[in-house]
Design a protein around this motif. Structure first.
Motif, PDB file in Angstrom:
ATOM      1  N   ILE A   1      -6.706 -10.902  -2.617  1.00  0.00           N
ATOM      2  CA  ILE A   1      -5.876  -9.954  -3.638  1.00  0.00           C
ATOM      3  C   ILE A   1      -4.377 -10.618  -3.258  1.00  0.00           C
ATOM      4  O   ILE A   1      -3.665 -10.638  -4.594  1.00  0.00           O
ATOM      5  N   ALA A   2      -3.986 -10.934  -2.071  1.00  0.00           N
ATOM      6  CA  ALA A   2      -2.522 -11.262  -1.964  1.00  0.00           C
ATOM      7  C   ALA A   2      -2.341 -12.651  -2.852  1.00  0.00           C
ATOM      8  O   ALA A   2      -1.282 -12.666  -3.402  1.00  0.00           O
ATOM      9  N   ARG A   3      -3.200 -13.539  -2.853  1.00  0.00           N
ATOM     10  CA  ARG A   3      -2.914 -14.796  -3.406  1.00  0.00           C
ATOM     11  C   ARG A   3      -2.997 -14.583  -5.076  1.00  0.00           C
ATOM     12  O   ARG A   3      -2.071 -15.207  -5.751  1.00  0.00           O
ATOM     13  N   ALA A   4      -3.633 -13.721  -5.477  1.00  0.00           N
ATOM     14  CA  ALA A   4      -3.741 -13.415  -6.844  1.00  0.00           C
ATOM     15  C   ALA A   4      -2.321 -12.848  -7.169  1.00  0.00           C
ATOM     16  O   ALA A   4      -1.911 -13.001  -8.333  1.00  0.00           O
ATOM     17  N   VAL A   5      -2.048 -11.773  -6.438  1.00  0.00           N
ATOM     18  CA  VAL A   5      -0.665 -11.126  -6.624  1.00  0.00           C
ATOM     19  C   VAL A   5       0.330 -11.841  -6.850  1.00  0.00           C
ATOM     20  O   VAL A   5       1.432 -12.006  -7.518  1.00  0.00           O
ATOM     21  N   ALA A   6       0.695 -12.782  -5.842  1.00  0.00           N
ATOM     22  CA  ALA A   6       1.675 -14.123  -5.675  1.00  0.00           C
ATOM     23  C   ALA A   6       1.517 -14.867  -6.987  1.00  0.00           C
ATOM     24  O   ALA A   6       2.519 -15.209  -7.526  1.00  0.00           O
ATOM     25  N   LYS A   7       0.402 -14.993  -7.197  1.00  0.00           N
ATOM     26  CA  LYS A   7       0.204 -16.064  -8.414  1.00  0.00           C
ATOM     27  C   LYS A   7       0.803 -15.246  -9.880  1.00  0.00           C
ATOM     28  O   LYS A   7       1.787 -15.599 -10.711  1.00  0.00           O
ATOM     29  N   GLU A   8       0.447 -14.188  -9.768  1.00  0.00           N
ATOM     30  CA  GLU A   8       0.886 -13.039 -10.927  1.00  0.00           C
ATOM     31  C   GLU A   8       2.505 -12.856 -11.092  1.00  0.00           C
ATOM     32  O   GLU A   8       3.098 -12.733 -12.093  1.00  0.00           O
ATOM     33  N   LEU A   9       2.956 -12.655  -9.883  1.00  0.00           N
ATOM     34  CA  LEU A   9       4.393 -12.292  -9.631  1.00  0.00           C
ATOM     35  C   LEU A   9       5.344 -13.506  -9.401  1.00  0.00           C
ATOM     36  O   LEU A   9       6.756 -13.632  -9.235  1.00  0.00           O
ATOM     37  N   ASN A  10       4.640 -14.906  -9.564  1.00  0.00           N
ATOM     38  CA  ASN A  10       5.388 -16.057  -9.105  1.00  0.00           C
ATOM     39  C   ASN A  10       5.966 -16.136  -7.808  1.00  0.00           C
ATOM     40  O   ASN A  10       7.459 -16.589  -7.720  1.00  0.00           O
TER      41      ASN A  10
ATOM     42  N   SER B   1      13.564 -16.681   3.495  1.00  0.00           N
ATOM     43  CA  SER B   1      13.941 -17.859   2.486  1.00  0.00           C
ATOM     44  C   SER B   1      13.350 -17.940   1.244  1.00  0.00           C
ATOM     45  O   SER B   1      13.677 -18.424   0.204  1.00  0.00           O
ATOM     46  N   ALA B   2      12.377 -16.680   1.054  1.00  0.00           N
ATOM     47  CA  ALA B   2      11.592 -16.839  -0.518  1.00  0.00           C
ATOM     48  C   ALA B   2      11.026 -15.747  -0.714  1.00  0.00           C
ATOM     49  O   ALA B   2      10.704 -14.787   0.293  1.00  0.00           O
ATOM     50  N   ASP B   3      10.806 -15.043  -1.810  1.00  0.00           N
ATOM     51  CA  ASP B   3      10.271 -13.832  -2.176  1.00  0.00           C
ATOM     52  C   ASP B   3       8.718 -14.370  -2.088  1.00  0.00           C
ATOM     53  O   ASP B   3       8.362 -15.373  -2.266  1.00  0.00           O
ATOM     54  N   CYS B   4       8.177 -13.267  -1.383  1.00  0.00           N
ATOM     55  CA  CYS B   4       6.962 -13.417  -0.766  1.00  0.00           C
ATOM     56  C   CYS B   4       5.878 -12.122  -0.682  1.00  0.00           C
ATOM     57  O   CYS B   4       6.355 -11.224  -0.509  1.00  0.00           O
ATOM     58  N   ILE B   5       4.449 -12.554  -0.691  1.00  0.00           N
ATOM     59  CA  ILE B   5       3.802 -11.542  -0.330  1.00  0.00           C
ATOM     60  C   ILE B   5       2.907 -11.954   1.166  1.00  0.00           C
ATOM     61  O   ILE B   5       2.419 -13.149   1.082  1.00  0.00           O
ATOM     62  N   MET B   6       3.139 -11.118   2.255  1.00  0.00           N
ATOM     63  CA  MET B   6       2.681 -11.660   3.424  1.00  0.00           C
ATOM     64  C   MET B   6       1.584 -10.704   3.897  1.00  0.00           C
ATOM     65  O   MET B   6       1.772  -9.604   3.872  1.00  0.00           O
TER      66      MET B   6
ATOM     67  N   GLU C   1     -10.270  -7.080  -9.339  1.00  0.00           N
ATOM     68  CA  GLU C   1      -9.320  -6.906 -10.534  1.00  0.00           C
ATOM     69  C   GLU C   1      -8.608  -5.450 -10.317  1.00  0.00           C
ATOM     70  O   GLU C   1      -7.543  -5.393 -10.799  1.00  0.00           O
ATOM     71  N   GLN C   2      -9.400  -4.719 -10.047  1.00  0.00           N
ATOM     72  CA  GLN C   2      -8.775  -3.059  -9.901  1.00  0.00           C
ATOM     73  C   GLN C   2      -7.729  -3.152  -8.903  1.00  0.00           C
ATOM     74  O   GLN C   2      -6.761  -2.449  -9.087  1.00  0.00           O
ATOM     75  N   VAL C   3      -8.106  -3.815  -7.720  1.00  0.00           N
ATOM     76  CA  VAL C   3      -7.028  -3.788  -6.578  1.00  0.00           C
ATOM     77  C   VAL C   3      -5.868  -4.591  -6.983  1.00  0.00           C
ATOM     78  O   VAL C   3      -4.896  -3.840  -6.620  1.00  0.00           O
ATOM     79  N   ILE C   4      -5.814  -5.549  -7.631  1.00  0.00           N
ATOM     80  CA  ILE C   4      -4.871  -6.462  -8.020  1.00  0.00           C
ATOM     81  C   ILE C   4      -3.976  -5.405  -8.948  1.00  0.00           C
ATOM     82  O   ILE C   4      -2.740  -5.294  -8.521  1.00  0.00           O
ATOM     83  N   GLU C   5      -4.631  -4.756 -10.010  1.00  0.00           N
ATOM     84  CA  GLU C   5      -3.880  -4.039 -10.635  1.00  0.00           C
ATOM     85  C   GLU C   5      -3.020  -2.907 -10.049  1.00  0.00           C
ATOM     86  O   GLU C   5      -1.906  -2.423 -10.348  1.00  0.00           O
ATOM     87  N   ARG C   6      -3.634  -2.159  -9.086  1.00  0.00           N
ATOM     88  CA  ARG C   6      -3.271  -1.215  -8.376  1.00  0.00           C
ATOM     89  C   ARG C   6      -1.904  -1.723  -7.457  1.00  0.00           C
ATOM     90  O   ARG C   6      -0.873  -1.012  -7.912  1.00  0.00           O
ATOM     91  N   ILE C   7      -2.166  -2.939  -7.003  1.00  0.00           N
ATOM     92  CA  ILE C   7      -0.910  -3.479  -6.256  1.00  0.00           C
ATOM     93  C   ILE C   7       0.508  -3.777  -7.236  1.00  0.00           C
ATOM     94  O   ILE C   7       1.567  -3.612  -7.124  1.00  0.00           O
ATOM     95  N   LEU C   8       0.017  -4.329  -8.381  1.00  0.00           N
ATOM     96  CA  LEU C   8       1.083  -4.827  -9.372  1.00  0.00           C
ATOM     97  C   LEU C   8       1.782  -3.409  -9.686  1.00  0.00           C
ATOM     98  O   LEU C   8       2.794  -3.550  -9.836  1.00  0.00           O
ATOM     99  N   GLU C   9       0.973  -2.230 -10.096  1.00  0.00           N
ATOM    100  CA  GLU C   9       1.656  -1.101 -10.202  1.00  0.00           C
ATOM    101  C   GLU C   9       2.472  -0.498  -9.124  1.00  0.00           C
ATOM    102  O   GLU C   9       3.582  -0.102  -9.542  1.00  0.00           O
ATOM    103  N   LEU C  10       2.009  -0.674  -8.089  1.00  0.00           N
ATOM    104  CA  LEU C  10       2.868  -0.320  -6.923  1.00  0.00           C
ATOM    105  C   LEU C  10       4.243  -1.112  -6.822  1.00  0.00           C
ATOM    106  O   LEU C  10       5.333  -0.748  -6.484  1.00  0.00           O
ATOM    107  N   CYS C  11       4.047  -2.431  -7.295  1.00  0.00           N
ATOM    108  CA  CYS C  11       5.221  -3.276  -7.151  1.00  0.00           C
ATOM    109  C   CYS C  11       6.221  -2.789  -8.206  1.00  0.00           C
ATOM    110  O   CYS C  11       7.463  -2.988  -8.098  1.00  0.00           O
TER     111      CYS C  11
END
Ligand code: DC
Length: 221
Positions: A18-27, A120-125, A207-217
């Motif tokens: 999930i974190a890898r996909a969210v990172a990609k989506e948010l660059n 040093s960088a915007d990140c999802i950890m 996909e649903q989890v990624i969507e939920r996290i993007l909403e929260l962000c």
């Protein structure tokens, strides 16, 4: 100030996918802290050190230089300059890592590197203590979990897809043992931060989890 998302939860909850996909989506970059601890676990395993021998682990942990670099957006863990991505994902390394990561000198060393990266960088950890200890002021905090049956089945499917022979009941028992250790250690135990949002992925698709996290962000961004 960099933008930081903290994701914590037990093994097999889907954190890294999930974190890898969210990172990609948010660059932004994805920092897999479990992989950093695994680099240290691999070092001890290679030296033949008993993970229960605290003094030996502490005596040698400063020799392991764990660094991260990114190749085409993929995190590469280096142990004393060697790319060890191919060796850190085994159950054996996972079991050693869970044991040595209870020790404060090990955590101190790896946490310092995590602080540097997050500043040093915007990140999802993702990890076990990111929202509670490493990044207590993260912009968004998520606690990702799923039932142990579901988590074990996911790990079983992953391993069998790679052609590895494994036993579902054994995977579930090992996972529960590791969770217990991660949740009950004295230093930085795995727990949900007070201000983290709980996301139970047992009945959700990735996909649903990624969507939920993007909403929260979006809400907090
Ligand atoms: O997420 P993982 O399975 O790759 O993590 C391997 C082990 O590393 C896990 O059992 C506990 C430890 N760990 C930790 O103590 N703190 C973290 N932030 C990440 C992992």
């Amino acid at each position: 100030m960099s933008y930081n998302i903290a994701v914590d939860g037990p093994a097999g909850a889907g954190k890294s996918t999930i974190a890898r996909a969210v990172a990609k989506e948010l660059n932004i970059i994805y920092v897999d802290t479990g992989a950093m601890y695994r680099g240290m676990g691999l070092y001890m395993l290679r030296l033949g050190i008993d993970p229960e021998d605290e003094q030996a682990v502490i005596a040698h942990c400063d020799e392991a230089d764990i660094t991260l670099r990114y190749e085409d957006g993929v995190q590469v863990v280096c142990l004393n300059g060697e790319n060890v991505n191919a060796y850190i994902r085994t159950e054996e390394v996972g079991a050693v890592t869970s044991r040595i990561s209870v020790l404060p000198p090990v955590r101190k060393r790896i946490t310092a590197l995590q602080h540097e990266l997050a500043a040093s960088a915007d990140c999802i950890m993702d990890g076990r203590d990111i929202g509670t200890c490493v990044l207590p002021h993260a912009d968004v905090k998520i606690y990702l979990t799923a039932s142990s049956e579901v988590r074990a089945k996911r790990r079983y499917d992953e391993l069998t897809a790679k052609g590895q022979d494994c036993d579902l009941a054994q995977i579930q028992a090992d996972m529960e043992e590791r969770d217990y250790r991660d949740m009950h250690r004295e230093v930085s135990p795995l727990r949900q931060a007070q201000d983290a949002v709980l996301v139970d992925t047992s009945d959700m698709t990735p996909e649903q989890v990624i969507e939920r996290i993007l909403e929260l962000c979006e809400k907090k961004g």
